[in-house]
Structures are given as C-alpha cells and as structure tokens.
Enzyme design. Structure first.
Site: not given
Ligand code: NAP
Length: 257
Positions: A84-85, A165, A180, A184
């Site tokens: 957990d970060v 992002s 958010y 970011k």
């Molecule tokens: P996601 O499917 O919701 O996955 C988020 C991941 O982060 C999950 O593994 C979650 O763990 C983990 N997480 C959240 N809080 C944490 C903590 N305190 N310690 C450790 N792990 C934690 O989202 P995603 O779309 O893959 O996002 C990945 C990255 O891409 C993020 O930084 C997000 O901001 C960025 N991003 C995503 C998008 C998009 O459209 N999807 C666009 C731009 C940027 P749990 O399973 O335990 O919750």
C-alpha cells in the site's frame, strides 16, 4: 575590455557519477505499484514478457498473488508483494525484500492511483478525498521513489515512470475531478524537480499519460490496457542514448505539461 572580475559557476558535467552499463533485460528487476489489476497489471505482463523480473505490488496480497500467478503462467518471472503506497512500513518492507532477494532495482513504475472524484467541484471541497488523492497519487509515488533510489544509485542505473494523466495539463483541464487533477499536476511537478536532482546519476525519471483507458477507473469506452501500457513500458526501458529525463510522454511522444 572591462577589468570586472567574472565569477563563473562550477560547470556541471552531464555525468557526475560513473554509471554501470545498461543491464540486459533478463537481469533487470522491476517494481510496479497497483499491479493487481488495470494498467499496472498489463505493464507487469508486458515487462515480464520481455524477460524482466517483475514485482507486482498490491495492497491486498491475495490479489497481487493471483496477478503474479497469471504472469508466471504466461512464462514470466513474477513475484507478488504487499504494497500500500500510503504505508511507510509497506514501502520499507518492499524495498528490503527486493534488496534481499536480488540486491538491485532497475525499474520503478509508480502506477498506483485513485480518487477520481469526477462529480466533485473545488467550491465544495471534500477534504478527505483531497487528502486521499494527494496521499496516493503524489506522496505514494514520492515516498516509494525515495525508498527505491538507493538501490538504483548502487548500480548507477534506474528508470522511474510516474503514471500521470493529461487531465492535469493546461490543455485538458476541466472543472471536475479537482482532487485527482491537482494531485496529478503535483505528480508532474514532482517529476520535474526530482529529475533535476537526479541529473547525471544514471537514473531517469519521467511522467507518462496512458490516455483514457478501459479499466475500473476509466470505465468502458477507453482504449484497451495493452495500448496504454506500451508507452509506460517504453519509458521504463529508455536506453542511455534516448536519455529522456524529467519529461511528459504519451504513446512515446513528448507532450506539454
Ligand atoms: P484501476 O484499474 O482502478 O487500478 C488502480 C490500481 O491502483 C489498483 O491496483 C489499486 O489497488 C491501486 N491502488 C489504489 N490505491 C492504492 C494504494 N494506496 N496503494 C497501492 N495501490 C493502490 O485504475 P487504472 O486505470 O489501471 O489506473 C492506473 C494508473 O493510471 C493510475 O495512476 C491512474 O491515475 C492512471 N490513469 C488512468 C487512466 C484511465 O483512463 N484509466 C487515465 C489516465 C491515468 P486496489 O485493487 O487494491 O484498489
């Protein structure tokens, strides 16, 4: 000619420390935070498919183990770790485990993220959500990086990718998801400041936007994770020659902050 004395600043050489040669892919060790699902999981899969040994961090160990198992089933060298970060003890234990097992860390993907407060507005701040966003999206990456750096400096080699992002950029800023967006934007600023400090160390740090992606966070309609992860993996494997540092990318192309 003026007789005024010229005070010269010390000249900084590009390389202040001797650095190791780039390790072959099969010797590189990577840590991906939030790798139990979504983009992080896909990045772990792609790195492992190239021969990199990958630690998949997940705040629930059982989920990280399940993810690591499926990477191993594809032929990759994958290890689960509870991370957990927002927890200092998890960060410390993660880095100690990697150090103990391999004595090196070559790649850090600060992917863990959350608190996409899409319905919120700045005028009605939810302080808990804002603190939560800053804790995970900014401080999680910052503290994990600080803990990982001694391992990277040991070999004069490292690649750090902060998964950011574009919604934090001037170009794409809107009035929703304030916690958010601000977190970011702060991660982007952190990337630039850290890059200055790491100049010449052999450690490159960059921010990458994956673009709108179909995950739990992105919802349906976004692009497939495999496409989004490619640009992150590219930044994780930057060669010494490319040496992009302190920059922001999407799909391997530089974008404005
Ligand atoms: P996601 O499917 O919701 O996955 C988020 C991941 O982060 C999950 O593994 C979650 O763990 C983990 N997480 C959240 N809080 C944490 C903590 N305190 N310690 C450790 N792990 C934690 O989202 P995603 O779309 O893959 O996002 C990945 C990255 O891409 C993020 O930084 C997000 O901001 C960025 N991003 C995503 C998008 C998009 O459209 N999807 C666009 C731009 C940027 P749990 O399973 O335990 O919750």
């Amino acid at each position: 000619m003026s007789s005024a004395k010229v005070h010269r600043l010390p000249v900084k050489t590009k390389r202040m420390n001797p650095t190791a040669v780039e390790p072959p892919l099969s010797q590189r060790i990577a840590l991906v935070s939030g790798a139990n699902r979504g983009i992080g999981f896909e990045v772990a899969k792609q790195l492992a498919s190239l021969g990199v040994t990958v630690f998949l961090g997940g705040r629930e160990l059982a989920k990280a183990e399940k993810a690591a198992k499926s990477v191993r089933e594809l032929g990759g060298d994958a290890h689960a770790i509870r991370l957990d970060v927002t927890r200092d003890d998890d960060i410390e234990a993660t880095i100690a485990t990697i150090d103990g097992r391999f004595g090196r860390l070559d790649i850090l993907i600060n992917n863990a993220g959350g608190h996409f407060d899409v319905r919120a507005r700045t005028s009605k701040p939810d302080i808990d959500d804002i603190r939560g966003a800053l804790d995970v999206n900014l401080l999680g990456a910052w503290c994990l990086t600080a803990a990982a750096l001694p391992l990277m400096r040991r070999h004069g080699y490292g690649r750090i990718v902060n998964v950011s992002s574009e919604c934090a950029t001037h170009e794409m800023c809107g009035d929703n998801a304030p916690a958010y967006r601000v977190s970011k934007a702060a991660l982007n600023a952190y990337t630039q400041v850290a890059a200055r400090e790491l100049e010449g160390s052999g450690v490159l740090i960059n921010a990458v936007s994956p673009g709108w992606t179909a995950t739990a966070m992105g919802g349906s309609g976004g692009r497939p994770v495999a496409e989004s992860a490619e640009g992150i993996v590219w930044a994780a494997l930057l060669s010494e020659r490319d040496a992009a540092h302190g920059q922001f990318f999407r799909d391997k192309l530089r974008i404005a902050w």
